[in-house]
Design a protein around this motif. Structure first.
Motif, PDB file in Angstrom:
ATOM      1  N   HIS A 199      30.668  51.862  41.959  1.00 60.01           N
ATOM      2  CA  HIS A 199      29.493  51.384  42.342  1.00 60.01           C
ATOM      3  C   HIS A 199      28.760  49.224  42.366  1.00 60.01           C
ATOM      4  CE1 HIS A 199      25.031  51.359  42.376  1.00 60.01           C
ATOM      5  NE2 HIS A 199      24.612  50.600  41.640  1.00 60.01           N
ATOM      6  N   THR A 200      29.235  48.996  41.484  1.00 57.03           N
ATOM      7  CA  THR A 200      29.193  47.181  41.759  1.00 57.03           C
ATOM      8  C   THR A 200      30.162  46.568  42.937  1.00 57.03           C
ATOM      9  OG1 THR A 200      31.053  46.663  40.273  1.00 57.03           O
ATOM     10  CG2 THR A 200      29.122  47.195  39.702  1.00 57.03           C
ATOM     11  N   HIS A 201      31.545  48.025  43.466  1.00 61.26           N
ATOM     12  CA  HIS A 201      32.611  46.918  44.306  1.00 61.26           C
ATOM     13  C   HIS A 201      33.325  46.561  43.491  1.00 61.26           C
ATOM     14  CE1 HIS A 201      30.914  48.854  48.015  1.00 61.26           C
ATOM     15  NE2 HIS A 201      29.843  49.419  47.206  1.00 61.26           N
ATOM     16  N   ALA A 202      33.080  45.256  42.682  1.00 63.15           N
ATOM     17  CA  ALA A 202      33.776  43.853  42.126  1.00 63.15           C
ATOM     18  C   ALA A 202      34.424  44.729  41.069  1.00 63.15           C
ATOM     19  CB  ALA A 202      33.058  42.783  41.044  1.00 63.15           C
ATOM     20  N   PRO A 203      35.780  44.410  41.377  1.00 62.11           N
ATOM     21  CA  PRO A 203      37.116  44.840  40.050  1.00 62.11           C
ATOM     22  C   PRO A 203      36.784  44.649  38.808  1.00 62.11           C
ATOM     23  CG  PRO A 203      38.341  43.763  42.322  1.00 62.11           C
ATOM     24  CD  PRO A 203      36.351  43.873  41.879  1.00 62.11           C
ATOM     25  N   ASN A 236      37.017  49.329  36.164  1.00 61.47           N
ATOM     26  CA  ASN A 236      35.996  49.830  37.269  1.00 61.47           C
ATOM     27  C   ASN A 236      37.370  49.152  38.492  1.00 61.47           C
ATOM     28  OD1 ASN A 236      34.756  49.226  39.988  1.00 61.47           O
ATOM     29  ND2 ASN A 236      32.274  48.674  38.804  1.00 61.47           N
ATOM     30  N   PRO A 237      37.774  49.657  39.169  1.00 62.18           N
ATOM     31  CA  PRO A 237      38.086  49.474  40.794  1.00 62.18           C
ATOM     32  C   PRO A 237      38.185  48.316  41.583  1.00 62.18           C
ATOM     33  CG  PRO A 237      37.945  51.736  40.442  1.00 62.18           C
ATOM     34  CD  PRO A 237      37.476  51.251  39.657  1.00 62.18           C
ATOM     35  N   GLY A 238      37.108  48.458  41.936  1.00 61.58           N
ATOM     36  CA  GLY A 238      36.448  47.953  42.479  1.00 61.58           C
ATOM     37  C   GLY A 238      36.492  48.073  44.004  1.00 61.58           C
ATOM     38  N   SER A 239      36.223  48.131  45.416  1.00 60.05           N
ATOM     39  CA  SER A 239      36.301  49.130  46.634  1.00 60.05           C
ATOM     40  C   SER A 239      36.509  48.490  47.201  1.00 60.05           C
ATOM     41  CB  SER A 239      34.905  48.370  47.307  1.00 60.05           C
ATOM     42  OG  SER A 239      34.352  49.475  48.161  1.00 60.05           O
ATOM     43  N   ARG A 283      34.045  46.299  53.188  1.00 57.12           N
ATOM     44  CA  ARG A 283      34.068  45.080  52.498  1.00 57.12           C
ATOM     45  C   ARG A 283      32.607  44.459  52.300  1.00 57.12           C
ATOM     46  NH1 ARG A 283      37.506  39.950  50.996  1.00 57.12           N
ATOM     47  NH2 ARG A 283      39.085  41.014  52.950  1.00 57.12           N
ATOM     48  N   ARG A 284      31.893  44.018  51.059  1.00 59.22           N
ATOM     49  CA  ARG A 284      30.509  43.717  49.967  1.00 59.22           C
ATOM     50  C   ARG A 284      30.904  42.761  50.177  1.00 59.22           C
ATOM     51  NH1 ARG A 284      27.338  46.640  46.199  1.00 59.22           N
ATOM     52  NH2 ARG A 284      25.821  45.918  46.739  1.00 59.22           N
ATOM     53  N   PHE A 285      29.820  41.862  50.522  1.00 58.84           N
ATOM     54  CA  PHE A 285      29.704  39.862  50.313  1.00 58.84           C
ATOM     55  C   PHE A 285      31.111  39.622  50.610  1.00 58.84           C
ATOM     56  CE2 PHE A 285      26.481  42.939  47.826  1.00 58.84           C
ATOM     57  CZ  PHE A 285      25.758  42.082  48.202  1.00 58.84           C
ATOM     58  N   ARG A 286      31.163  38.805  49.686  1.00 59.14           N
ATOM     59  CA  ARG A 286      33.254  38.216  50.113  1.00 59.14           C
ATOM     60  C   ARG A 286      33.663  38.656  48.460  1.00 59.14           C
ATOM     61  NH1 ARG A 286      32.689  32.988  51.992  1.00 59.14           N
ATOM     62  NH2 ARG A 286      30.393  32.637  52.749  1.00 59.14           N
ATOM     63  N   LEU A 287      33.434  40.017  48.243  1.00 61.34           N
ATOM     64  CA  LEU A 287      34.557  40.829  46.871  1.00 61.34           C
ATOM     65  C   LEU A 287      35.893  40.669  47.790  1.00 61.34           C
ATOM     66  CD1 LEU A 287      31.240  42.667  45.051  1.00 61.34           C
ATOM     67  CD2 LEU A 287      32.786  40.785  44.267  1.00 61.34           C
ATOM     68  N   PRO A 288      36.854  41.434  47.017  1.00 65.39           N
ATOM     69  CA  PRO A 288      37.865  41.995  47.711  1.00 65.39           C
ATOM     70  C   PRO A 288      38.020  43.160  47.425  1.00 65.39           C
ATOM     71  CG  PRO A 288      38.021  41.279  45.047  1.00 65.39           C
ATOM     72  CD  PRO A 288      37.120  41.073  45.556  1.00 65.39           C
ATOM     73  N   VAL A 289      39.077  43.911  48.790  1.00 65.93           N
ATOM     74  CA  VAL A 289      38.916  45.519  48.746  1.00 65.93           C
ATOM     75  C   VAL A 289      40.762  45.789  47.882  1.00 65.93           C
ATOM     76  CG1 VAL A 289      40.523  47.210  50.461  1.00 65.93           C
ATOM     77  CG2 VAL A 289      38.370  44.847  50.764  1.00 65.93           C
ATOM     78  N   ALA A 290      40.064  46.200  46.839  1.00 67.96           N
ATOM     79  CA  ALA A 290      40.351  47.198  45.319  1.00 67.96           C
ATOM     80  C   ALA A 290      40.538  48.095  45.593  1.00 67.96           C
ATOM     81  CB  ALA A 290      40.167  45.854  44.520  1.00 67.96           C
ATOM     82  N   CYS A 291      41.626  48.108  44.330  1.00 68.92           N
ATOM     83  CA  CYS A 291      41.985  49.251  43.598  1.00 68.92           C
ATOM     84  C   CYS A 291      42.447  49.388  42.379  1.00 68.92           C
ATOM     85  CB  CYS A 291      42.290  50.585  43.972  1.00 68.92           C
ATOM     86  SG  CYS A 291      43.650  50.112  45.005  1.00 68.92           S
ATOM     87  N   ALA A 292      43.203  50.453  41.714  1.00 68.45           N
ATOM     88  CA  ALA A 292      43.873  50.030  40.434  1.00 68.45           C
ATOM     89  C   ALA A 292      45.102  51.247  40.297  1.00 68.45           C
ATOM     90  CB  ALA A 292      43.185  50.472  39.080  1.00 68.45           C
TER      91      ALA A 292
END
Length: 154
Positions: free
Chosen positions: A104-108, A120-123, A127-136
């Motif tokens: 939901h937040t797109h933030a890891p 929260n793995p991120g998105s 890309r949303r805002f300056r957040l990384p593209v991330a998983c886990a």
């Protein structure tokens, strides 16, 4: 057991995610799938099971038919998936849950609270805002948990 944890694809399935899925013992998608083709492609990329829940953008069939939450036993650990952590309506520690996965937040985010791993793995979608593209990666073995964040694009 090594599970790939992703969230918030919003209809975009990156080739890097498909490559990681091929190495997974399970794929866990924490919602906002966006397009059913995302789950179809993940299923075709790996013989491992793909588990997904519904996010707030998954409003039309077939994605609207995904469960809101999911409780799984993986590697001797109970894992609970929900899209928005603010909607958590149970005590994971009291329920014997070892890992709570949200999106939901797109933030890891990775933290330990009361013996429970919150991930929260991120998105991995747009890309949303300056957040990384991330998983886990989630490593689960004989009741032990280790989460390993993965940044695809800083």
């Amino acid at each position: 057991m090594r599970a790939l944890v992703i969230s918030d694809t919003h209809g975009l399935l990156r080739p890097e995610v498909l490559a990681l899925a091929r190495e997974a013992g399970a794929v866990l998608h924490a919602g906002d799938v966006g397009q059913p083709e995302v789950l179809t492609a993940l299923g075709a990329a790996t013989p491992a099971p793909v588990y997904a829940i519904r996010g707030n953008v998954d409003r039309t069939p077939p994605l609207s038919g995904l469960p809101e939450t999911l409780l799984l036993e993986l590697g001797g650990v109970w894992v609970y998936l929900l899209h928005d952590l603010h909607a958590l309506d149970l005590s994971p520690e009291a329920a014997g849950i070892g890992v709570v996965i949200s999106g939901h937040t797109h933030a890891p985010r990775l933290e330990q609270r009361g013996g429970v791993t919150f991930l929260n793995p991120g998105s991995v979608g747009p890309r949303r805002f300056r957040l990384p593209v991330a998983c886990a990666w989630l490593h689960l073995h004989e009741g032990q948990v280790q989460a390993q964040p993965v940044t695809l694009l800083p």
